[in-house]
Design a protein around this motif. Structure first.
Motif, PDB file in Angstrom:
ATOM      1  N   ILE A  49       5.317   6.074  -0.785  1.00 14.11           N
ATOM      2  CA  ILE A  49       5.772   6.417   0.625  1.00 14.11           C
ATOM      3  C   ILE A  49       6.957   5.317   0.666  1.00 14.11           C
ATOM      4  N   VAL A  50       8.280   5.813   1.080  1.00 12.95           N
ATOM      5  CA  VAL A  50       9.171   4.835   1.041  1.00 12.95           C
ATOM      6  C   VAL A  50       9.653   4.573   2.406  1.00 12.95           C
ATOM      7  N   ASN A  51       9.411   3.258   2.858  1.00 17.20           N
ATOM      8  CA  ASN A  51       9.740   2.998   4.508  1.00 17.20           C
ATOM      9  C   ASN A  51      11.221   2.900   4.514  1.00 17.20           C
ATOM     10  N   ASP A  52      11.619   2.810   5.852  1.00 14.07           N
ATOM     11  CA  ASP A  52      13.196   3.025   6.252  1.00 14.07           C
ATOM     12  C   ASP A  52      13.982   1.932   5.512  1.00 14.07           C
ATOM     13  N   PRO A  53      13.874   0.612   5.787  1.00  8.56           N
ATOM     14  CA  PRO A  53      14.896  -0.258   5.219  1.00  8.56           C
ATOM     15  C   PRO A  53      14.927  -0.002   3.645  1.00  8.56           C
ATOM     16  N   PHE A  54      13.948   0.335   2.829  1.00  8.26           N
ATOM     17  CA  PHE A  54      13.874   0.356   1.431  1.00  8.26           C
ATOM     18  C   PHE A  54      14.436   1.567   0.833  1.00  8.26           C
ATOM     19  N   THR A  55      15.022   1.663  -0.328  1.00  8.78           N
ATOM     20  CA  THR A  55      15.356   2.850  -1.013  1.00  8.78           C
ATOM     21  C   THR A  55      14.428   2.948  -2.315  1.00  8.78           C
TER      22      THR A  55
ATOM     23  N   GLN B 214      10.274  -2.250  -2.254  1.00  7.04           N
ATOM     24  CA  GLN B 214       9.145  -2.190  -1.266  1.00  7.04           C
ATOM     25  C   GLN B 214       8.057  -3.275  -1.588  1.00  7.04           C
ATOM     26  N   PHE B 215       7.673  -2.830  -2.881  1.00 11.43           N
ATOM     27  CA  PHE B 215       6.285  -3.645  -3.275  1.00 11.43           C
ATOM     28  C   PHE B 215       6.670  -5.195  -3.221  1.00 11.43           C
ATOM     29  N   ILE B 216       7.628  -5.345  -4.074  1.00 12.20           N
ATOM     30  CA  ILE B 216       7.849  -7.061  -4.137  1.00 12.20           C
ATOM     31  C   ILE B 216       8.129  -7.716  -2.910  1.00 12.20           C
TER      32      ILE B 216
ATOM     33  N   ARG C  64       0.800  -1.209   0.032  1.00 11.31           N
ATOM     34  CA  ARG C  64       0.029   0.013   0.065  1.00 11.31           C
ATOM     35  C   ARG C  64       0.868   1.071  -0.024  1.00 11.31           C
ATOM     36  N   ASP C  65       1.943   1.366   0.781  1.00 12.99           N
ATOM     37  CA  ASP C  65       2.863   2.548   0.974  1.00 12.99           C
ATOM     38  C   ASP C  65       3.462   2.537  -0.535  1.00 12.99           C
ATOM     39  N   SER C  66       3.726   1.761  -1.140  1.00 11.93           N
ATOM     40  CA  SER C  66       4.734   1.676  -2.256  1.00 11.93           C
ATOM     41  C   SER C  66       3.771   2.251  -3.521  1.00 11.93           C
TER      42      SER C  66
END
Length: 93
Positions: free
Chosen positions: A31-37, A42-44, A25-27
């Motif tokens: 919206i990029v969460n902390d461990p992802f760039t 993030q979606f995968i 949902r965030d991707s």
């Protein structure tokens, strides 16, 4: 005590599936969460977490229903074939 352990074992995949849905949902909303760039990564990862969580829960429910003999024949055929093959292999030895 066994029921508490079974509940904990089921809560972990549910949590992972929920986290995967949140990542997807965030991707979608950028919206990029902390461990992802990257949002694609993030979606995968979110998709993998969701699929693994649902797969584990579904397998657990199927296994429980097979033990209680409340499963349709089409789900029992594969496990019966595997058991028959194992018996044949043991008999040959």
């Amino acid at each position: 005590m066994q029921k508490v352990i079974a509940l904990v074992i089921l809560v972990i995949p549910v949590f992972l599936a929920g986290l995967g849905i949140k990542y997807m949902r965030d991707s979608v909303f950028g919206i990029v969460n902390d461990p992802f760039t990257l949002t694609v990564v993030q979606f995968i990862i979110g998709l993998v977490l969701t699929v693994v969580g649902v797969w584990f829960i579904g397998g657990y429910i199927l296994h429980r229903e097979q033990r209680q003999k409340r499963v349709q024949e089409r789900f029992l055929e594969r496990s019966r074939q595997l058991k028959d093959e194992e018996k044949r292999e043991r008999d040959e030895l």
